[in-house]
Design an enzyme around this catalytic site. Sequence first.
Site, mmCIF file in Angstrom:
data_model
loop_
_atom_site.group_PDB
_atom_site.id
_atom_site.type_symbol
_atom_site.label_atom_id
_atom_site.label_comp_id
_atom_site.label_asym_id
_atom_site.label_seq_id
_atom_site.Cartn_x
_atom_site.Cartn_y
_atom_site.Cartn_z
ATOM 1 N N ASN A 115 1.269 1.456 6.055
ATOM 2 C CA ASN A 115 2.010 0.726 5.025
ATOM 3 C C ASN A 115 3.023 -0.150 5.733
ATOM 4 O O ASN A 115 3.878 0.347 6.462
ATOM 5 C CB ASN A 115 2.716 1.707 4.082
ATOM 6 C CG ASN A 115 3.569 1.000 3.042
ATOM 7 O OD1 ASN A 115 3.342 -0.158 2.725
ATOM 8 N ND2 ASN A 115 4.556 1.699 2.515
ATOM 9 N N GLY A 116 2.929 -1.463 5.525
ATOM 10 C CA GLY A 116 3.874 -2.378 6.149
ATOM 11 C C GLY A 116 3.188 -3.651 6.612
ATOM 12 O O GLY A 116 2.083 -3.975 6.190
ATOM 13 N N TYR B 78 12.096 -2.201 -7.731
ATOM 14 C CA TYR B 78 10.817 -2.424 -8.404
ATOM 15 C C TYR B 78 9.674 -1.530 -7.940
ATOM 16 O O TYR B 78 8.959 -0.962 -8.750
ATOM 17 C CB TYR B 78 10.405 -3.892 -8.241
ATOM 18 C CG TYR B 78 9.029 -4.227 -8.781
ATOM 19 C CD1 TYR B 78 8.754 -4.127 -10.137
ATOM 20 C CD2 TYR B 78 8.008 -4.647 -7.939
ATOM 21 C CE1 TYR B 78 7.495 -4.434 -10.638
ATOM 22 C CE2 TYR B 78 6.748 -4.957 -8.432
ATOM 23 C CZ TYR B 78 6.500 -4.845 -9.777
ATOM 24 O OH TYR B 78 5.260 -5.138 -10.270
ATOM 25 N N GLY C 137 -0.766 0.181 -4.953
ATOM 26 C CA GLY C 137 -1.949 -0.588 -4.589
ATOM 27 C C GLY C 137 -3.122 -0.211 -5.454
ATOM 28 O O GLY C 137 -3.422 0.975 -5.613
ATOM 29 N N CYS D 86 0.813 -1.215 0.000
ATOM 30 C CA CYS D 86 0.000 0.000 0.000
ATOM 31 C C CYS D 86 0.847 1.266 0.000
ATOM 32 O O CYS D 86 2.071 1.226 0.076
ATOM 33 C CB CYS D 86 -0.927 0.011 1.209
ATOM 34 S SG CYS D 86 -0.118 -0.416 2.742
#
Length: 580
Positions: free
Chosen positions: A195-196, A336, A121, A95
């Site tokens: 996020n995580g 990436y 996301g 996310c």
Amino acid sequence: MASVNLSSLSSSSSSTINLHQHQHLHKTPLLKPFLSPNLTTPNSFQSLSFLPTKNPINISSKNKNPSSDFTPDDHLTHSVQIYDDDGDDKLREECGVVGIYGDPEASRLCYLALHALQHRGQEGAGIVTVHENILKSITGVGLVSEVFNESKLNQLPGDSAIGHVRYSTAGSSMLKNVQPFVDGYRFGSVGVAHNGNLVNYRSLRAKLEENGSIFNTSSDTEVVLHLIAISKARPFLLRIVNACEQLEGAYSMVFVTEDKLVAVRDPHGFRPLVMGRRSNGAYVFASETCALDLIEATYEREVNPGEVIVIDKDGIQTLCLMPHFEPNSCIFEHIYFSQPNSIVFGRSVYKSRKEFGEILATEAPVDCDVVIAVPDSGVVAALGYAAKAGVPFEQGLIRSHYVGRTFIEPSQRIRDFGVKLKLAPVKAVIEGKKVVVVDDSIVRGTTSSKIVRLLKEAGAKKVHMRIASPPMVASCYYGVDTPSSEELISNRLSTEEIRKYIGSDSLAFLPFDSLKNLLKEDSSAFCYACFTGKYPVEPPSMEVKVKKVGDFVDDGVSGTLKSIEEGWVQVPRDQKASKV
């Protein structure tokens, strides 16, 4: 012990939102509104979530997610095929988050910033704003542009906002897991976007449930709200600190209350979080600097690992979580995940990827006529390879950006159907030529084998694969959708065996030592667990699970783990987690 209830996630009780006031939002019944009650603190916040009412076509594929037997034709079906990105042989970032304080158009700026982070996301999006001491929330399933429109943004006034885009599981349980989450507790309301991935989520949740906490989602983020609610620390900032001190793993989070915006990053700094300012003085936090660029906010700095930043009418306050570890930032952000135009962990993503390609050209040269990339993530590395090798770079593969999830395939089966939907070779570029193909990574190897075959069928004389990252041999625990180690082809096969499997004439990965040499003095600040199997945060032995599809877990309501294909995967008992 206190318990909390995510009122933005209920669909069965009454709501402060009048449905008739919002019928103009949708002239056709495309969306089903989920209205939210105010269970804990009446009138403290309002939320409105949307879920598509059209049932998806119920079509089963032969094998949606091929892995361990490494059969190149796994994606073929008889007449109909589900095209799903989960089978695209790429890692998925979970996310992206945004936080804005002090701008009268906070919701619109948040919307634009989330659009810039859409690559992080695509399954769901949400925004929470604060207006007249009330937290208002809209969340939905789909892209940012599908969840929000002018009418919905008009329902989100206020000069503070947080937002979230997520990649996660599909199905009926998705909507309730779409963030930001909003909750009321005895001292007010709080919203959070995360996020995580919390490594100790299961043990924390078990302890909370034993003491009466009620969970409404299967997301590890909800644990944070429960910990804040039961904390006896004062003021609110110390409640967040107290909660975060109990967390293990990766978290870059933004919180919003009636009068504050808070940004926090875990002590290891696994996931990125940056801070910027707009010309009117408004503060902006985001997962990447590309979000700042779009809304004309000037990048100021990263939120440091272990730092908590609080912004309110009195200004900005900052403190550090204890203990403070050495940073272990995710190297795949540069390989990436992040946009090439972003500055992540203080480094240009574009520059990093170009240098990866240059190293490949130096350490794995090959006689070739043209260099092409697997779009989009391989493009910058391919440019670096071509420049260093003195060989022309051409656009030999064209990517379709309009691929949906379900397609009707002709009765006469099409080989490599899923890849052909997404990538089309340019014969004028590759026919009769020795081609170097640059990609960012190889995960399972299924897509790489199809790309090689696609190029050879289009007339390439030779196909040489060059991968701009080291071989991936271990799963990620820190917020990345990663296959189990058994599914990772580099964990099973040697480079030569992989070359034979994918059918290329040669294959080379970015050497791990060369990657660290490139990073120089910053090399110790990155996490390389996916390349080495050495984990900075060791998961407890009772939690030998890694996330496979988003943050779905068995929550006792949505169903058992066995009912969710590939929901969780077991870590091999002999795969030791060690500190670096």
